[in-house]
Write an enzyme that holds these catalytic residues in place. Structure first.
Site, PDB file in Angstrom:
ATOM      1  N   ARG A 242       0.846  -1.190   0.000  1.00 28.21           N
ATOM      2  CA  ARG A 242       0.000   0.000   0.000  1.00 28.21           C
ATOM      3  C   ARG A 242       0.879   1.237   0.000  1.00 28.21           C
ATOM      4  O   ARG A 242       1.901   1.296   0.712  1.00 28.21           O
ATOM      5  CB  ARG A 242      -0.917   0.023   1.237  1.00 28.21           C
ATOM      6  CG  ARG A 242      -2.144  -0.849   1.108  1.00 28.21           C
ATOM      7  CD  ARG A 242      -3.079  -0.358  -0.009  1.00 28.21           C
ATOM      8  NE  ARG A 242      -4.256  -1.194  -0.179  1.00 28.21           N
ATOM      9  CZ  ARG A 242      -4.374  -2.183  -1.067  1.00 28.21           C
ATOM     10  NH1 ARG A 242      -3.362  -2.478  -1.875  1.00 28.21           N
ATOM     11  NH2 ARG A 242      -5.501  -2.871  -1.165  1.00 28.21           N
ATOM     12  N   GLU A 271      -2.579   7.611  -4.999  1.00 29.74           N
ATOM     13  CA  GLU A 271      -2.627   7.172  -6.396  1.00 29.74           C
ATOM     14  C   GLU A 271      -4.029   7.403  -6.977  1.00 29.74           C
ATOM     15  O   GLU A 271      -5.009   7.390  -6.213  1.00 29.74           O
ATOM     16  CB  GLU A 271      -2.232   5.680  -6.516  1.00 29.74           C
ATOM     17  CG  GLU A 271      -3.177   4.715  -5.831  1.00 29.74           C
ATOM     18  CD  GLU A 271      -2.669   3.269  -5.859  1.00 29.74           C
ATOM     19  OE1 GLU A 271      -1.527   3.011  -5.462  1.00 29.74           O
ATOM     20  OE2 GLU A 271      -3.454   2.407  -6.284  1.00 29.74           O
ATOM     21  N   HIS A 289      -0.225   0.000 -10.134  1.00 31.17           N
ATOM     22  CA  HIS A 289      -0.958  -0.917  -9.241  1.00 31.17           C
ATOM     23  C   HIS A 289      -1.387  -2.183 -10.000  1.00 31.17           C
ATOM     24  O   HIS A 289      -2.579  -2.486 -10.107  1.00 31.17           O
ATOM     25  CB  HIS A 289      -2.171  -0.199  -8.623  1.00 31.17           C
ATOM     26  CG  HIS A 289      -2.616  -0.827  -7.320  1.00 31.17           C
ATOM     27  ND1 HIS A 289      -3.175  -0.101  -6.287  1.00 31.17           N
ATOM     28  CD2 HIS A 289      -2.605  -2.110  -6.871  1.00 31.17           C
ATOM     29  CE1 HIS A 289      -3.485  -0.906  -5.288  1.00 31.17           C
ATOM     30  NE2 HIS A 289      -3.149  -2.127  -5.627  1.00 31.17           N
TER      31      HIS A 289
END
Ligand code: DGY
Length: 323
Positions: A242, A271, A289
């Site tokens: 994370r 993000e 991601h």
């Protein structure tokens, strides 16, 4: 008996959407535009099950909506720091996630980041595509050897253990880890892994540090200026967990000052915004991601949500119940 009404917050793989539609009365999000808090509240007031993803902030305000009809929140993703579990529990929602099915792919991305940043392969790819390559020479684009080095894992859950397996058996690496809830000595030994008494010890002894702890308040900016300063100057930091575990300003400073050698990042605080300073550094690898982003895994994640909802509506406890 009528089918439970399910509202899905984003597009899911077609195979899963088709399957879901055959078992539930589903409202899909064909535009794939993220839902607003107001839309999530309206969803909770008009369905039996709401299915967000890890980028939908299902916070106390959303969960505190008046007269919800939804009984279960079947989140698509393993991480759950986007859901206020205390508020969900207080409001009587069951919440589930999708562990296990994305373990290997996420570890693959962590390994990919490690190899890419150490061996400068992203940079090399750009070099070839930009027609800058003038040919092999003994000093060209030398990176850092991976085989035989020391990897330090922050956290030792499923994904960290899959990473340990790759590093130990695939790359002959020494594996260190710290986890507040460590496995048995036999389980650690089976992966060639040595428990360290603190995160600081992992940081100080590793050539590569890979983050595998959950996000949220307990680990917020764990890798701050002080933490980064404990790493070795030749070491690389990898994050596939994370974004908020790393203080981005401190990371940029550490990379600029040579406090650490480089970073491989699949996740970012705030993000999809990524600091321009990181984008301009060649010793940083940046991915959008992608940890679980293989067709097989994304289908398995969606199917896992369907399994959780199916169990719930059959009066059983879903296998991935969080609260
Ligand atoms: C998760 O599931 O938590 C990942 O970050 C997305 O796959």
């Amino acid at each position: 008996m009528s089918k439970p009404k399910v509202i899905v917050s984003r597009r899911w793989p077609e195979e899963v959407e088709r399957h879901m539609t055959s078992v539930f009365d589903v409202q899909l999000n064909e535009t794939d535009v993220p839902m607003t808090p107001g839309e999530m509240k309206a969803a909770l007031q008009s369905c039996d099950a709401f299915c967000p993803t890890v980028t939908d902030p299902v916070n106390a305000d959303v969960l505190g909506v008046d007269n919800p009809t939804a009984k279960i929140i079947g989140s698509n993703g393993v991480g759950f720091n986007h859901i206020d579990l205390d508020a969900a529990k207080a409001a009587g929602f069951c919440v589930t996630n999708t562990p296990e099915v994305l373990t290997d792919c996420t570890a693959d991305i962590a390994m990919n980041l490690l190899l890419t940043v150490a061996r400068r392969t992203g940079e090399g790819e750009r070099h070839v595509r930009s027609n800058s390559w003038t040919g092999w020479r003994p000093t060209h684009m030398m990176g850092t050897k991976v085989t035989g080095k020391t990897i330090g894992l922050i956290g030792f859950g499923r994904i960290a253990r899959a990473m340990a397996k790759r590093c130990h058996f695939g790359f002959d690496m020494k594996v260190l880890f710290h986890d507040p809830y460590p496995p048995s000595a036999e389980d650690a030994a089976a992966l060639g892994a040595e428990a360290c008494g603190s995160v600081d010890e992992v940081l100080a002894r590793s050539d590569f540090v890979s983050i595998h702890c959950p996000g949220g308040k307990d680990t917020y900016h764990l890798m701050n200026r002080e933490g980064l300063a404990k790493m070795q100057p030749h070491a690389f930091l990898i994050n596939s967990a994370r974004g908020d575990v790393i203080d981005p300003a401190a990371l940029i400073e550490a990379l600029n000052n040579g406090t650490i050698a480089g970073a491989g990042l699949d996740v970012f605080e705030g993000e999809p915004a990524v600091p321009d300073a990181l984008k301009s550094m060649e010793n940083v690898v940046l991915l959008p991601h992608l940890g679980s982003a293989s067709v097989e895994t994304r289908v398995a994640m969606g199917m896992r949500v369907v399994d959780n909802l199916t169990a719930f509506f059959a009066g059983e406890t879903p296998q991935d119940k969080l609260v």
